[in-house]
Write an enzyme that holds these catalytic residues in place. Structure first.
Site, PDB file in Angstrom:
ATOM      1  N   GLY A   1     -13.557   5.483   0.151  1.00 54.19           N
ATOM      2  CA  GLY A   1     -14.199   6.703   0.602  1.00 54.19           C
ATOM      3  C   GLY A   1     -13.200   7.850   0.583  1.00 54.19           C
ATOM      4  O   GLY A   1     -13.460   8.911   0.074  1.00 54.19           O
TER       5      GLY A   1
ATOM      6  N   GLY B   1      -8.833   4.617  12.681  1.00 45.05           N
ATOM      7  CA  GLY B   1      -9.743   3.495  12.843  1.00 45.05           C
ATOM      8  C   GLY B   1      -9.125   2.379  13.659  1.00 45.05           C
ATOM      9  O   GLY B   1      -9.612   2.021  14.742  1.00 45.05           O
TER      10      GLY B   1
ATOM     11  N   ILE C   1       3.619  -2.137  12.921  1.00 46.42           N
ATOM     12  CA  ILE C   1       2.804  -2.487  11.756  1.00 46.42           C
ATOM     13  C   ILE C   1       2.077  -3.795  12.071  1.00 46.42           C
ATOM     14  O   ILE C   1       2.704  -4.816  12.372  1.00 46.42           O
ATOM     15  CB  ILE C   1       3.696  -2.636  10.505  1.00 46.42           C
ATOM     16  CG1 ILE C   1       4.345  -1.288  10.154  1.00 46.42           C
ATOM     17  CG2 ILE C   1       2.893  -3.189   9.329  1.00 46.42           C
ATOM     18  CD1 ILE C   1       3.387  -0.150   9.860  1.00 46.42           C
TER      19      ILE C   1
ATOM     20  N   GLY D   1      -1.582   5.378  12.739  1.00 49.62           N
ATOM     21  CA  GLY D   1      -2.377   5.139  11.536  1.00 49.62           C
ATOM     22  C   GLY D   1      -1.505   5.108  10.297  1.00 49.62           C
ATOM     23  O   GLY D   1      -0.434   5.704  10.242  1.00 49.62           O
TER      24      GLY D   1
ATOM     25  N   GLU E   1      -3.283   7.430   5.690  1.00 48.14           N
ATOM     26  CA  GLU E   1      -3.176   8.720   5.024  1.00 48.14           C
ATOM     27  C   GLU E   1      -1.760   9.176   4.754  1.00 48.14           C
ATOM     28  O   GLU E   1      -1.495   9.905   3.793  1.00 48.14           O
ATOM     29  CB  GLU E   1      -3.946   9.765   5.836  1.00 48.14           C
ATOM     30  CG  GLU E   1      -5.417   9.634   5.517  1.00 48.14           C
ATOM     31  CD  GLU E   1      -6.345  10.120   6.603  1.00 48.14           C
ATOM     32  OE1 GLU E   1      -6.956  11.162   6.391  1.00 48.14           O
ATOM     33  OE2 GLU E   1      -6.461   9.446   7.640  1.00 48.14           O
TER      34      GLU E   1
END
Ligand SMILES: Cc1cc2nc3c(=O)[nH]c(=O)nc-3n(C[C@H](O)[C@H](O)[C@H](O)COP(=O)(O)OP(=O)(O)OC[C@H]3O[C@@H](n4cnc5c(N)ncnc54)[C@H](O)[C@@H]3O)c2cc1C
Ligand code: SF4
Ligand code: FES
Ligand code: FES
Lengths: 673, 162, 323
Positions: free
Chosen positions: A223, A492, A563, A636, A639
């Site tokens: 996406g 997420g 991580i 996160g 990105e």
């Protein structure tokens, strides 16, 4: 542990949205505006309805009923105005895909055309300051005395960088299967990054209570932001299915993705930097011009990373927006950070050269104690460690900064560095954990768009429960599950994981079942600057006779909290950096001044990296123990990989050739002229 | 028109509209949705299947023109319950993320490994080059992966090629 | 896609006999099906010629005869082609992807149509697609279109790699049709646009390509080189097929230079070749020859980079070929 759904994916058994076997399904194909701006004067569907298999044509001739406050991009066929080329103006439903597509060509639309403007310019008279930039930042900030900072500087850089419009282009085109039940309940199989958000948006557009809508999405073919909000194609399926009283499938074509599923706005970015004789920044200014549609204001937060990156007594950031006759731009992997850091980190390279400093050293020298703009403490910040570790691994030490002097056969060789950053967001989520059949079932309306959410959440739950992962089963991808935020903004795992951990902890206490909602916990969290950081190093070779550029090696070192899964993290970082190679060297959606929209709208003309473009990409990370984030201690990772890649490559191209290309992408044409 | 194909080993006789692509025949009519549609124009490789053992883009193949052909899709790669070595290697090396390009990558790799001969990056056209990473990258460039799993794809294929 | 009928031809004569107005021959379909799906091609009848018994590559005199139904991948992998015409093998392998080359035929590759973005978009005008509607590429996106031989009606390029090598090799295209058989020497198959851009080639309706004849390979060294925006699976920005034969005294005995992606047809550099014959084989002559060819270049505002690219490619390729 390999990916939980790995077997399904390699055997073709993983079901994507267009693939659910539904009895009696019909197919809808859109008709798109053939003008850029104006009004529809008539839509003649007779020819289309006479085509074999045609079932219905929907258009503004007879507007379908929708909520009056529907988002203008989703409010299909409500108005006669055309806001951009390719906008959906009608849809044809037929018994087969081939018939629907053939019939759609027979719909006759006439228009009254108005002059249009699709070109972003730095001096566009329509530029204005938006109220806020995505998602909620102030458009402008100012701290200290910029003029004084620049005047006091021993060296200054005043440069303008531009980035073109680019498209997310996930491999799976947006697809929707809509099924209405006899009593007016709607089930939508949609390729989306968030089932809860999609349900809310579909319900709102229809004016239905959310309980009447269910959105299912077990697998998504990528996406990168373009499936973060629902797109007109989803509504097309929903409305067409309601009209014909049968299930309807809409699978957009690759070409249509370029028209109606969002893109990254083009940007024009002026960066002014000043530094004293030692290389300490005295002023930083980042001004951005970008575009949105006439329908919806979307203002990308391109200059926001300058608010976080470097220590400076004077800092000004500003966003200006112009509303053009274009489709609405939207999120694409690291909106804001990605284009903004391209300009800032390229300008930092220029400053290092002007100041006679090593570019790694310059960045280390200007690492701040607290977040420069807000003054808030960082929850953790390890940019310097990333830079130093990267420099060590890459063999940076002793680099001769002289451009254009290293040759290997016909190739000129160069190296470059840039920093990366991305905020560590977290949003409220719910989740449950239940003992079932001797193991645990964890339910959360998350979506796995290839990030490995199923696998990561399984590990998180197993750790929280103190059981092996094979005793945990994750259910996600269904809006009937406990509501959860979307897979986007690299939040997420942090958001869902927080709820999953809380639910698991409660299930342990309860012995049977736990349910969690993190809304209050997130509200109560301390006001800190939470960001991941990284450093990227690039080695390129350039053939000055042909303008060909190859990236021989990319190395990314990231500091992104703990991580959770090494293999998944590696794939995310490398994937982001790969997209960064595309951004640096080939990706550009070419604006068509005459006809509007984009003139290149397929994979033959819009180039993304192929296997041969990716020779060597290494990623590694610095473990952070940051207790101010979430129970997992994770920032996160989806990105940050794309942030900084283009600058590192551009800086390496300069080092190789002595040519500073300030407009992306750096193509052979740009090097040759 | 009526055509007969062998699909993953079984004979299928179907009535098709001449406009239907092999890809849409598989996905919309035979229930074989493993082959993916990423572009419908030969530009991405997601639809790659083996036609008479050779890799091909099912989106550009008209179903009627395949009458009498032998088709293998990702659903037919495994030997019963035993995964094809490429499938196992893809899992092992995390050679995918979203998985949408994966069936095409797998069929393409299976076809590629059977091909031999030079490629555009081979120095000497007359020689038969070893399947180096560079050769694999060139030969697999008809399969886009927007998730950027290329390095792992190459590792997985190289392992099977050995 | 409009509805159409489909038939598989048994042999070339059968294919020609079945041809009628509104019909088109179908090779591998990698270009035709693509264009049909876009609405650019709308045949009423497809005559499938991909399985004609024209799938052989055979020695023919001191050359080679390549059947029109030979798949691109088989052409690139054929031992005789690799050994004797490495330039052609390389050109074919530089085109498209492994999958597409497996499907694409020699005949179809020659007759593939331009990748001009307007030609491929039926919602926009284009003289080639709709004669008289205009050529928006001239004022618009022509960054990868022609610098040689274009007209005010059309500035499109022919995208084939293979055809460039065939043009350099003096290949001959064998066709059969309602009017009988004929042989067309390359690069004469493809036309310049003039005021009839709708016609890509000199073929008459119903003419079927049956084979390509390759004469004996040119003496000396040869090379195909393609510059593109990414490392693979992209059409050329400019490509070159070159052969150079240098006499003992260091002068050029013969040479062949053809360029791709610069014109409506593969562009044989006759001026450069003339300038080179008899000249010393060195950088100075090569640069002069490139300059001679480029005298007739008429770059457009957004494809001027093709001029230095052509110059550099000619010079560096010839330098590589010079002993
Ligand atoms: C994504 C993509 C990338 C590509 N990249 C490249 C590239 O880099 N370089 C390159 O050179 N090409 C490239 N191509 C083009 C490809 O090479 C051509 O599509 C292919 O060669 C056409 O052959 P075909 O047999 O499939 O032709 P078809 O599509 O079947 O036919 C093409 C045309 O030829 C006609 N035709 C076919 N056979 C005959 C015959 N025997 N006699 C008369 N007419 C005939 C058809 O009627 C049609 O008009 C690419 C294609 C795609 C889809
Ligand atoms: S260049 Fe030729 S093909 Fe392109 S728009 Fe103009 S007429 Fe059409
Ligand atoms: S779907 Fe066939 S190549 Fe993309
Ligand atoms: S795994 Fe997502 S496109 Fe390859």
């Amino acid at each position: 542990m390999t990916r939980i759904e790995g077997h399904d994916k390699v055997t073709g058994r993983a079901t994507y949205s267009a693939e659910y076997p539904i009895e009696g399904v019909t197919y809808a194909y859109p008709v798109q505006a053939g003008i850029v701006r104006g009004r529809i004067t008539s839509i003649d569907a007779a020819g289309a309805l006479a085509m074999p298999g045609a079932l219905a044509v929907l258009s503004s001739e007879d507007p379908p009923e929708l909520a009056p406050d529907a988002d203008p991009e989703l409010a299909l066929f409500q108005r006669r105005e055309v806001a951009y080329r390719g906008q959906f103006v009608a849809v044809v439903v037929a018994d087969t895909y081939e018939n629907a597509r053939a019939a759609a060509r027979e719909v006759r639309v006439t228009y009254e055309e108005d002059p249009h403007d699709v070109r972003l310019r730095g001096d566009h008279p329509g530029l204005y300051r938006p109220e806020k930039v995505n998602p909620f930042y102030p458009a402008d900030t100012e701290k200290g005395d910029l003029a004084a900072g620049l005047a006091a500087a021993a060296v200054t850089v005043d440069v303008t960088y531009t980035t073109p419009a680019v498209h997310n282009n996930p491999m799976e085109p947006h697809a929707t299967l809509a099924v209405w039940s006899g009593d007016g309940d709607l089930t939508v199989y949609d390729s989306t990054q968030g089932v809860s958000a999609a349900r809310a948006m579909i319900a709102k557009t229809l004016g239905l209570p959310a309980e009447r809508v269910r959105v299912v999405c077990r697998h998504v073919g990528g996406g990168f932001g373009s499936k973060g909000t629902i797109r007109p194609g989803t509504m097309l399926a929903v409305l067409a299915a309601r009209a014909v009283g049968r299930p309807v499938k809409v699978a957009l074509t690759r070409q249509q993705l370029f028209d109606v599923t969002g893109y990254r706005t083009p940007t024009i970015q002026r960066v002014r930097l000043g530094a004293d004789a030692d290389g300490r920044l005295t002023a930083v200014e980042h001004e951005v011009a970008e575009q949105s549609s006439t329908l919806v204001e979307f203002a990308e937060q391109t200059a926001t990373p300058a608010r976080t990156m470097y220590e400076t007594p004077a800092l000004r950031t500003a966003h200006r927006l112009v509303r053009l006759d274009v489709a609405t731009p939207s999120w694409m992997r690291a909106p804001g950070e990605c284009p903004g850091m391209y300009a800032l980190e390229s300008a930092m390279d220029e400053l290092a050269i002007a100041a006679g400093l090593d570019p790694v050293e310059l960045r280390v020298l200007n690492d701040p104690e607290t977040e420069p703009e807000s003054g808030r403490p960082f929850s953790s910040r390890n940019l310097v460690a990333c830079l130093l570790e990267g420099a060590r691994r890459f063999g940076w030490e002793g680099r001769d900064p002289t451009p254009g002097v290293r040759r290997q056969g016909r190739w000129l060789i160069g190296t470059g560095v840039a920093s990366s950053t991305y905020p560590a967001y977290r949003r409220p989520s719910q989740a449950t954990a239940t003992v079932e059949n001797g193991g645990y079932v964890v339910r959360v309306a998350a979506v796995d768009l290839g990030t490995g959410a199923r696998t990561a959440l399984t590990k998180i739950a197993a750790t929280a429960l103190g059981v092996p992962p094979d005793q945990v089963r994750i259910e996600l991808g269904d809006s009937d599950l406990p509501p959860a935020p979307l897979a986007g903004g690299s939040m997420g795992t942090a958001s869902w994981g927080s709820a999953v951990v809380a639910a698991c902890e409660e299930a342990l206490r309860d012995g049977k079942h736990g349910a969690a909602d993190t809304t209050d916990a997130i509200k109560a969290q301390q006001d800190l600057a939470r960001h991941a950081f990284g450093a990227q190093f690039a080695r390129v070779r350039v053939d000055m006779d042909t303008g060909e550029i190859r990236v021989s090696h990319l190395l990314g070192i990231f500091a992104a909290g703990r991580i959770i899964d090494e293999q998944l993290a590696m794939s995310q970082f490398v994937g982001g950096m790969t997209m960064g190679v595309g951004m640096a060297l080939m990706e550009e959606s070419v604006i068509d001044d005459e006809f509007g929209g984009f003139s290149n709208h397929d994979f033959a003309q819009y180039h993304v990296p192929v296997c041969a473009d990716i020779e060597r990409i290494d990623a590694a990370w610095i473990e952070e123990d940051d207790r101010h984030l979430n129970p997992m201690g994770a920032k996160g990772i989806g990105e940050i990989g794309i942030v900084g890649t283009a600058a590192a490559i551009g800086n390496a191209v300069y080092h190789a050739t002595g040519i500073r290309v300030r407009d992306l992408p750096i193509t052979p044409a740009r090097l040759l002229t | 028109m009526e055509i007969t194909l062998r699909v993953n080993g079984s004979r299928r006789t179907v009535e098709v509209d001449p406009r239907v692509s092999l890809l849409d025949l598989l996905r919309e009519r035979l229930g074989l949705t493993g082959s993916k549609k990423g572009c419908d124009h030969g530009q991405c490789g997601a639809c790659t299947v083996l036609i008479d053992g050779r890799r091909a883009n099912a989106c550009l193949a008209l179903a009627v023109a395949q009458d009498g052909s032998d088709i293998t899709t990702v659903e037919g790669l495994a030997d019963g319950d035993r995964p094809h070595p490429l499938q196992a290697a893809f899992i092992e090396h995390d050679a995918f993320q979203c998985g949408y390009c994966t069936p095409g990558q797998l069929c393409s790799a299976a076809g590629m490994l059977a091909e031999g001969g030079p490629s555009a990056v081979t120095e000497d056209m007359a020689a038969d080059p070893a399947l180096t990473a560079e050769e694999i990258r060139e030969r697999m460039s008809g399969n886009l992966c927007r998730c950027g799993a290329y390095p792992n794809i190459v590792t997985a294929i190289a392992e099977v090629a050995r | 896609m409009r509805s159409f009928e489909y038939a598989r031809a048994g042999d070339p004569a059968d294919a020609v006999a079945r041809f009628r107005p509104g019909a088109m021959y179908l090779g591998g379909g990698t270009n035709l099906v693509d264009l049909m799906r876009l609405g650019v091609a709308e045949p009423e009848f497809l005559v499938d010629v991909s399985r004609l018994p024209l799938d052989r590559i055979e020695p023919d005199g001191d050359g080679l005869r390549v059947g029109a139904a030979v798949r691109n991948s088989d052409l690139g992998a054929h031992p005789l082609v690799r050994e004797r015409y490495p330039m052609l093998a390389r050109a074919v392998l530089a085109g498209a992807s492994g999958q597409i080359r497996n499907m694409a035929t020699v005949g179809g590759n020659l007759l593939q149509r331009t990748r001009c973005p307007y030609f491929q978009d039926v919602s926009k005008p284009c003289n080639k697609r709709q004669p008289g509607s205009g050529c928006p590429a001239i004022a618009g996106d022509h960054s990868n279109l022609a610098i040689f031989g274009h007209s005010s009606a059309c500035v499109a390029t022919h995208p084939s790699d293979m055809a460039v090598a065939l043009a350099a090799l003096d290949a001959r295209v064998h066709v059969t049709g309602p009017g009988g058989d004929r042989v067309i020497p390359m690069p004469g198959l493809h036309r310049l646009p003039g005021d009839e851009p709708e016609r890509d080639t000199v073929l008459a309706p119903g003419e079927l390509v049956t084979a390509v004849h390759l004469p004996a390979p040119p003496p000396g060294a040869s090379r195909y080189r393609k510059v593109r925006e990414r490392a693979s699976f992209a059409f050329a920005l400019v490509s070159i097929a070159a052969a150079l034969d240098v006499a003992e005294d260091g002068t050029v005995r013969d040479c062949r230079i053809a360029l791709g992606a610069v014109a409506h047809a593969p562009w044989r550099c006759e001026r450069a070749e003339r300038a080179l014959r008899g000249a010393p084989a060195g950088e100075e002559s090569f640069t002069r020859a490139a300059g001679a060819e480029l005298e007739q270049a008429r770059p457009l505002p957004r494809n001027a980079h093709k001029v230095p690219l052509v110059r550099n490619l000619i010079v560096l390729t010839l330098l590589e070929l010079a002993p």
